[in-house]
Design a protein around this motif. Structure first.
Motif: not given
Ligand code: AMP
Length: 529
Positions: A22-23, A25, A178-179, A181-184, A360, A365, A372
């Motif tokens: 789910e990440r 890379e 990407a931002y 998705f990560d920070s929600r 970031i 990114i 994603i």
């Protein structure tokens, strides 16, 4: 199962990523670096090098080392922007029969799509070697401000090296994905993307997994290269003043100056003074000339401040179009290597009234966002994520008196479809010319022509009686299809636009065949393999 990848095909550097569970890379290249120079070089022995190996050739082999090809892709040889760019690039270009650009390297001519395909192909090889499996599909990012021709050409480049593009997405949108998705986190986001060759600003809203782009604006001729050019010009001017020698015509000297200028620019992001040292930059029978000068950060800022100001004027326009005050933006994301310049960070902070988001990596990114998106499209992401992007230009037709009739307005959410009814202007008019354009001016001639076609076989009728429905459709890749239908006779006639630029399907096939043949003939030395 074949893996999916996300590719950020940059002007100066490219990056490839995948989803590790789910990440997202980043996949290192064959030299172990996370980014790869977007450079292709052809050696005297007929080898083709890609990435760092190609970049290392730039000084000794300037006319066969091809960089900044993203600036050429989807462009016409004679366009005003290209006239400027051609003077700055050391390799030779000629005009193709359809007005596109062909790059000369050795005894061969290449389309910009082919050169890009070598870079994409190299990233594909890196991904396959890292993942230990075949890679057949990818999401590729483009600047939000790329037009139809540039998007199509990027897609063609991937297909030349056997990679199917499942979606083209805009670089800033990928970064926000990407931002977010990560920070929600929910809220208003501004993505400020200043790369090597282009600038984009995108304002978007994130709300429980829905990424809704409100407005996007940019300039495909504003990037780190322009900052370099300011430094290069200042070195050339100083050398002229001191020695009355014009180094701008000396390809080898110019390439050394270019490399040194870029290096100095980068260093000045971390130190307040650096030295430009170019021994033996020029020699005559009796004399050798050297360049040695100190450059301070404040001098660089004086040389390039106007470029930063241009990015802010464009940002202001995007905010106006999104109907958002700068102070309402919850987070500012910086993307693209040139945003490392302290003056850029300082001016962006002043403009938005807040410091940009920390932690970031502006070089990685975008590729991560593309990875994603690839997984979202293939339905293998558990969280609900919906991406609503927009078209960066208004699209429409030229009408009788040279005016431009917009059919799809700038910043309309894509995919989009809209039909508008037109009619004839003369009695018994049997055909109408349909001229498709993009841009914001009310005058057709001030906008960019995308394609023309004729709708023929209209029944004889007085002016104004036939009804011709013109439908514009933009798909999720931002690509446009236009169809025209004569409805007044009850008969349907559909015409699909032939692009005014780019490769025709048969030309694309030919290039793919030629590449395959070269690989089997053993010409394909992918640089670092
Ligand atoms: P990108 O297209 O995002 O890879 O951006 C590449 C551009 O960023 C090039 O013009 C680089 O010179 C520039 N760049 C990279 N690192 C720095 C830095 N530390 N300071 C200023 N510009 C940089």
């Amino acid at each position: 199962m074949a893996e999916l990848i996300g590719i950020d095909l940059g002007t100066t550097y490219s990056c490839v990523a995948y989803m590790n569970g789910e990440r997202p890379e980043v996949i290192p290249n064959l030299e172990g670096n996370n980014t790869t120079p977007s450079v292709v070089s052809f050696t005297a022995s007929g080898e083709r090098l890609v990435g760092l190996a190609a970049l290392r050739q730039a000084i000794t082999n300037p006319d066969k080392t091809i960089y900044s090809v993203k600036r050429l892709i989807g462009k016409k040889f004679n366009s005003p922007e290209m006239e400027q760019i051609r003077q700055k690039l050391p390799y030779r270009m000629i005009e193709a029969a359809n007005g596109d650009i062909l790059i000369e390297a050795g005894s061969r001519l290449y389309t910009p799509q082919e050169i890009s395909s070598f870079i994409i192909g190299y990233l594909k090889v890196c991904a396959e070697s890292f993942l230990g499996t075949e890679v057949e599909e990818a999401v590729i990012t483009v600047p939000a401000y790329f037009n139809d021709h540039q998007r199509q050409a990027t897609k063609d480049a991937a297909s030349i090296c056997g990679l199917k593009v499942i979606r083209i997405i805009n670089e800033p949108t990928a970064a926000s994905l990407a931002y977010g998705f990560d920070s929600r986190k929910n809220g208003l986001l501004a993505v400020f993307d200043l790369g090597g060759g282009t600038f984009d600003i995108t304002i978007l809203e994130i709300n429980d997994g829905v990424f809704h782009v409100l407005a996007t604006s940019g300039d495909t001729f504003l990037g780190g290269d322009d900052f370099d050019n300011c430094v290069i010009n200042s070195i050339l001017e100083d050398f002229w003043c001191e020695n009355q020698i014009d180094l701008s015509q000396d390809k080898f000297a110019l390439q050394r100056i270019k490399e040194m200028a870029e290096k100095a620019k980068r260093e000045l992001s971390f130190t307040t003074e650096t030295e430009i040292n170019l021994p033996f930059i020029y020699s005559t029978d009796h004399n050798s000339f050297h360049i040695r000068k100190k450059v301070s950060r404040s001098y660089l800022e004086k040389l390039t401040g106007h470029l930063v100001d241009r990015t802010l004027a464009i940002s202001e326009q995007a905010l106006r179009e999104a109907r958002v005050e700068p102070g309402r933006v919850d987070e500012v994301i910086l993307v693209g290597g040139q945003t490392r310049m302290p003056l850029v960070r300082q001016k962006v902070t002043e403009f938005f009234g807040r410091a940009p988001a920390a932690r970031i990596n502006p070089d990685e990114i975008v590729a991560m966002g593309a990875a994603i998106q690839a997984k979202i499209i293939r339905g293998s992401i558990n969280n609900l994520v919906l991406l609503l992007d927009v078209t960066p230009f208004s699209l429409g037709l030229e009408t009788e008196n040279g005016s431009f009739e917009k059919i799809i307005e700038k910043n309309t959410t894509i995919p989009a479809r809209k039909t508008m009814a037109f009619t004839t202007v003369e009695n018994n008019q049997r055909r109408v010319k349909i001229h498709v354009l993009q841009g914001e001016s009310r005058k057709a001639e001030e906008n960019k022509s995308l394609a023309t076609f004729d709708l023929v076989g209209i029944d004889s009728a007085p002016a104004g009686v036939p009804q011709i429905d013109v439908t514009f459709e933009i798909d999720a890749d931002g690509l446009l299809k236009v169809t025209a239908r004569d409805v007044s006779t009850g008969r349907e006639q559909k015409v699909i636009v032939k692009p005014a630029a780019g490769l025709l399907p048969e030309e694309l096939e030919k290039i793919i065949d030629r590449q395959k043949k070269e690989v089997t003939d053993g010409h394909d030395k992918q640089g670092l393999l």
